[in-house]
Enzyme design. Sequence first.
Site, PDB file in Angstrom:
ATOM      1  N   CYS A  90       0.850  -1.200   0.178  1.00 18.95           N
ATOM      2  CA  CYS A  90       0.123   0.161   0.015  1.00 18.95           C
ATOM      3  C   CYS A  90       0.582   1.366  -0.111  1.00 18.95           C
ATOM      4  O   CYS A  90       1.894   1.140   0.467  1.00 18.95           O
ATOM      5  CB  CYS A  90      -0.779  -0.023   1.262  1.00 18.95           C
ATOM      6  SG  CYS A  90      -1.938  -1.286   1.468  1.00 18.95           S
TER       7      CYS A  90
ATOM      8  N   ARG B 126       5.085   0.185  -6.174  1.00 24.72           N
ATOM      9  CA  ARG B 126       5.004  -0.584  -4.880  1.00 24.72           C
ATOM     10  C   ARG B 126       4.006  -1.798  -5.301  1.00 24.72           C
ATOM     11  O   ARG B 126       3.877  -2.812  -4.373  1.00 24.72           O
ATOM     12  CB  ARG B 126       4.598   0.084  -3.644  1.00 24.72           C
ATOM     13  CG  ARG B 126       5.438   1.429  -3.571  1.00 24.72           C
ATOM     14  CD  ARG B 126       4.942   2.152  -2.628  1.00 24.72           C
ATOM     15  NE  ARG B 126       4.379   1.702  -1.427  1.00 24.72           N
ATOM     16  CZ  ARG B 126       5.224   1.775  -0.348  1.00 24.72           C
ATOM     17  NH1 ARG B 126       6.161   2.276  -0.180  1.00 24.72           N
ATOM     18  NH2 ARG B 126       4.818   1.529   0.999  1.00 24.72           N
TER      19      ARG B 126
ATOM     20  N   TRP C 227      -3.329  -2.629  -1.428  1.00 25.02           N
ATOM     21  CA  TRP C 227      -2.828  -4.129  -1.964  1.00 25.02           C
ATOM     22  C   TRP C 227      -3.512  -4.794  -1.058  1.00 25.02           C
ATOM     23  O   TRP C 227      -3.264  -4.780   0.167  1.00 25.02           O
ATOM     24  CB  TRP C 227      -1.315  -4.035  -1.856  1.00 25.02           C
ATOM     25  CG  TRP C 227      -0.859  -5.304  -1.915  1.00 25.02           C
ATOM     26  CD1 TRP C 227      -1.203  -6.110  -3.017  1.00 25.02           C
ATOM     27  CD2 TRP C 227       0.330  -5.779  -1.289  1.00 25.02           C
ATOM     28  NE1 TRP C 227      -0.289  -7.301  -2.713  1.00 25.02           N
ATOM     29  CE2 TRP C 227       0.439  -7.188  -1.944  1.00 25.02           C
ATOM     30  CE3 TRP C 227       1.174  -5.608  -0.046  1.00 25.02           C
ATOM     31  CZ2 TRP C 227       1.518  -7.987  -1.220  1.00 25.02           C
ATOM     32  CZ3 TRP C 227       1.892  -6.309   0.153  1.00 25.02           C
ATOM     33  CH2 TRP C 227       2.105  -7.633  -0.482  1.00 25.02           C
TER      34      TRP C 227
ATOM     35  N   ASN D  16      -1.542   1.994   5.836  1.00 21.65           N
ATOM     36  CA  ASN D  16      -0.543   1.121   5.651  1.00 21.65           C
ATOM     37  C   ASN D  16      -0.345   0.129   6.806  1.00 21.65           C
ATOM     38  O   ASN D  16      -0.229   0.660   7.786  1.00 21.65           O
ATOM     39  CB  ASN D  16       0.759   1.676   4.923  1.00 21.65           C
ATOM     40  CG  ASN D  16       0.700   2.306   3.609  1.00 21.65           C
ATOM     41  OD1 ASN D  16      -0.653   2.227   3.185  1.00 21.65           O
ATOM     42  ND2 ASN D  16       1.744   2.875   3.146  1.00 21.65           N
ATOM     43  N   GLY D  17      -0.344  -1.085   6.545  1.00 27.63           N
ATOM     44  CA  GLY D  17      -0.011  -1.838   7.592  1.00 27.63           C
ATOM     45  C   GLY D  17      -0.956  -2.953   8.003  1.00 27.63           C
ATOM     46  O   GLY D  17      -2.027  -3.070   7.090  1.00 27.63           O
TER      47      GLY D  17
ATOM     48  N   GLU E 292      14.084 -22.144 -17.901  1.00 32.95           N
ATOM     49  CA  GLU E 292      14.435 -20.779 -17.539  1.00 32.95           C
ATOM     50  C   GLU E 292      15.810 -20.246 -17.657  1.00 32.95           C
ATOM     51  O   GLU E 292      15.806 -19.097 -18.295  1.00 32.95           O
ATOM     52  CB  GLU E 292      13.645 -20.488 -16.115  1.00 32.95           C
ATOM     53  CG  GLU E 292      13.905 -18.972 -15.400  1.00 32.95           C
ATOM     54  CD  GLU E 292      13.565 -17.875 -16.457  1.00 32.95           C
ATOM     55  OE1 GLU E 292      12.570 -18.019 -17.348  1.00 32.95           O
ATOM     56  OE2 GLU E 292      13.743 -16.724 -15.974  1.00 32.95           O
TER      57      GLU E 292
ATOM     58  N   LYS F 263      16.827 -17.400 -20.274  1.00 30.11           N
ATOM     59  CA  LYS F 263      17.476 -16.023 -19.884  1.00 30.11           C
ATOM     60  C   LYS F 263      18.803 -15.905 -20.475  1.00 30.11           C
ATOM     61  O   LYS F 263      19.298 -14.908 -20.947  1.00 30.11           O
ATOM     62  CB  LYS F 263      17.659 -16.168 -18.350  1.00 30.11           C
ATOM     63  CG  LYS F 263      17.324 -15.248 -17.504  1.00 30.11           C
ATOM     64  CD  LYS F 263      16.215 -14.114 -17.537  1.00 30.11           C
ATOM     65  CE  LYS F 263      14.952 -14.728 -18.490  1.00 30.11           C
ATOM     66  NZ  LYS F 263      13.755 -14.449 -17.729  1.00 30.11           N
TER      67      LYS F 263
ATOM     68  N   GLU G 207      18.152 -14.885 -24.251  1.00 33.34           N
ATOM     69  CA  GLU G 207      17.767 -13.653 -24.853  1.00 33.34           C
ATOM     70  C   GLU G 207      18.724 -12.229 -24.302  1.00 33.34           C
ATOM     71  O   GLU G 207      18.782 -11.454 -25.031  1.00 33.34           O
ATOM     72  CB  GLU G 207      16.288 -13.494 -24.009  1.00 33.34           C
ATOM     73  CG  GLU G 207      16.556 -13.338 -22.609  1.00 33.34           C
ATOM     74  CD  GLU G 207      14.802 -13.074 -22.101  1.00 33.34           C
ATOM     75  OE1 GLU G 207      14.585 -13.555 -20.890  1.00 33.34           O
ATOM     76  OE2 GLU G 207      14.227 -12.205 -22.673  1.00 33.34           O
TER      77      GLU G 207
ATOM     78  N   HIS H 213      18.706 -39.798 -24.584  1.00 29.53           N
ATOM     79  CA  HIS H 213      17.687 -39.949 -25.845  1.00 29.53           C
ATOM     80  C   HIS H 213      18.204 -39.098 -27.012  1.00 29.53           C
ATOM     81  O   HIS H 213      17.475 -38.811 -27.669  1.00 29.53           O
ATOM     82  CB  HIS H 213      16.204 -39.735 -25.256  1.00 29.53           C
ATOM     83  CG  HIS H 213      15.917 -40.784 -24.344  1.00 29.53           C
ATOM     84  ND1 HIS H 213      15.894 -42.098 -24.380  1.00 29.53           N
ATOM     85  CD2 HIS H 213      16.027 -40.877 -22.964  1.00 29.53           C
ATOM     86  CE1 HIS H 213      15.663 -42.850 -23.511  1.00 29.53           C
ATOM     87  NE2 HIS H 213      15.534 -42.093 -22.397  1.00 29.53           N
TER      88      HIS H 213
ATOM     89  N   LYS I 249       9.196  -5.523 -24.186  1.00 30.43           N
ATOM     90  CA  LYS I 249       8.676  -6.002 -22.872  1.00 30.43           C
ATOM     91  C   LYS I 249       7.237  -6.555 -22.775  1.00 30.43           C
ATOM     92  O   LYS I 249       6.982  -7.419 -22.273  1.00 30.43           O
ATOM     93  CB  LYS I 249       8.817  -4.581 -21.708  1.00 30.43           C
ATOM     94  CG  LYS I 249       8.491  -5.059 -20.539  1.00 30.43           C
ATOM     95  CD  LYS I 249       9.637  -5.843 -19.731  1.00 30.43           C
ATOM     96  CE  LYS I 249       9.087  -6.323 -18.312  1.00 30.43           C
ATOM     97  NZ  LYS I 249      10.032  -7.460 -18.001  1.00 30.43           N
TER      98      LYS I 249
END
Length: 609
Positions: free
Chosen positions: A2, A27, A75, A101-102, A482, A486, A489, A505, A604
């Site tokens: 938040c 955030r 959030w 917040n919190g 992955e 990475k 790219e 195989h 992106k």
Amino acid sequence: MCGIVGVVGGKSVTSLLIDGLKSLEYRGYDSAGIAVINNSEAINIKQVGQVELLERKTNESSLSVAKIGIGHTRWATHGEPTITNAHPHSNADGTVFVVHNGIIENYKEIRRILEKDGYTFISQTDTEVIPHLIDYYLKSNSDFKDAFIKALNDLSGSYAIAAIYTKTPDSIYVARLSSPLLIGVGKDQNYVASDASAIINHTQKVIYLKDYEMATVTTKKVQVHNFKRKADVKPEPESLDFDLEKARLGDFPHYLLKEIFDAPETIKLASAGRIRPKSNIVKLAGLESVQEQLKYIDRIVIVACGTSYYAGLVGEYLIEEIAGIPVEVQVASEFKYRNEPFSKNTALIAISQSGETADTIAAINKVQDYGVLKLGVVNVVGSTISRITDAGVYCHAGPELSVASTKAFIAQVTVLLEIALSLSDGKSKLYKPLINELAEIPTKLISILNQSDKIESLAKKYSKYRDFLYIGRGYAYPCALEGALKLKELTYIHAEGYPAGEMKHGPLAMIDSNFPSFVIATGSSLTEKTLSNVSEIKARGGPIIAVVSEGNKSIKNYTGDVIYIPKTLEQTQPLLVGTVLHLFAYHMAVILGKNVDRPRNLAKSVTVE
Ligand code: F6R
């Protein structure tokens, strides 16, 4: 997480609040709202999704003359992301407005007491108790500051709070306990914020509130009071040495490296309020609205592209093992052209950092008429995928600026683990151990990040090679995929990910002294089997880099190029291994002089098929 912003004085309070909220977007959030006071009348406007949508709503109303206001990006932790649960929250007669917040730990208790006293609550949030509690004390003839302090003394947990009151339309009241809050001192205008980025465009002079301090902020004055010691405090403004771009990049040379180093925080952000080790609870506010439907799901299809697809493969293993529901993962661009049967008991989970990937959107649209439950695991709040799915869980990784996905992968795997735990309904024997282990992962990740220099040295040694094979078994297999993506790219080097058991195989034919293998053999029941593949590679003269768990001694028989990760459960290994592989690809790209944040030919957000 938040975010809070507040402005008092001057002319364009509403647009400043909106600008402040936009600077807090990084955030992560899922709804936003503002409350402003104009001639003792308050206007409270809230919106699910992007701040831009909130801005459009504020443009429609006549708010331009307000001279005081507070804003918030929420959030979801207690209750789904809805307009009712969004902040600011108010008392019944709409005179007190609060953003927070919190977490208020004793909110249920306070709520019960207030309800007995005739107070009605409309949201599922913990925050809503605050304006009602202030209202309660206002009724006993307190002035606002007094009532605010009395309310603060009743709260336990953590908070940064900003409040406004229609009867004192010149003051913002703020307080903090274990959650940041600062006051920006301007000329004829003062500001409050949870994060300097929300006010940096207006002032460099700030007062950092300390724990147990509250402040009354007017256009001309800031009065600080310690409500624990019951003593006034002389505010000490400091100068903010803050360059927004630098704040985002910090001391890192590239966004990619910064985002890899964000991994520990990313896991905390993706699990805060959702995973509660003390009470053994996994609570996904974003799935609350479909809880009933989820009970009948007997098949899950995950659709995604690229790195999100690999996170999906980890998710497949997690959901099947922890929740016992069969899962199938499909590349979105293939899924959309397949003719396969669906039943109403199928759930589709679309995973996407951007939430705008055309193939993934097409995959969701394809199942539109089948009665399939459509869920999203998305990072960008308010993006198309978050809007066209029935429900979902945000990744809350914050903006990912580098083209290659790194922290999004970490957040996606974390969220998929949370979904698996939540679907298991506490019945899996892994439930408690995984809840506890997830809390340990950020610290374990730091020990991996501390090995960045060592990984860089290995990258130097291997930077002359033009082909790489990444292999692993079980949870290490999607990690191998992955790692290879990475490297491809970021460095344009040929790399392939393979299940280690498939070596004989076919791929083994490629191995010679010019073809290194990156072996992931982190502690699991399959490690010995992977090591037998390693011996086959060694026998053919193939160079080997290995990622193993601390304490593995046998790896030294095969190679000296070893990266050790802290011991963890097999199911959380992808979070640690992923970061090792991201660091290796990053260092290789830097050594080879590539444009790490903007690799050639890539975008992106892939919004075309
Ligand atoms: C790899 C990468 C891409 C994305 C893919 C999906 O580092 O960034 O493979 O993962 O284009 O994008 P999203 O997650 O936005 O749907």
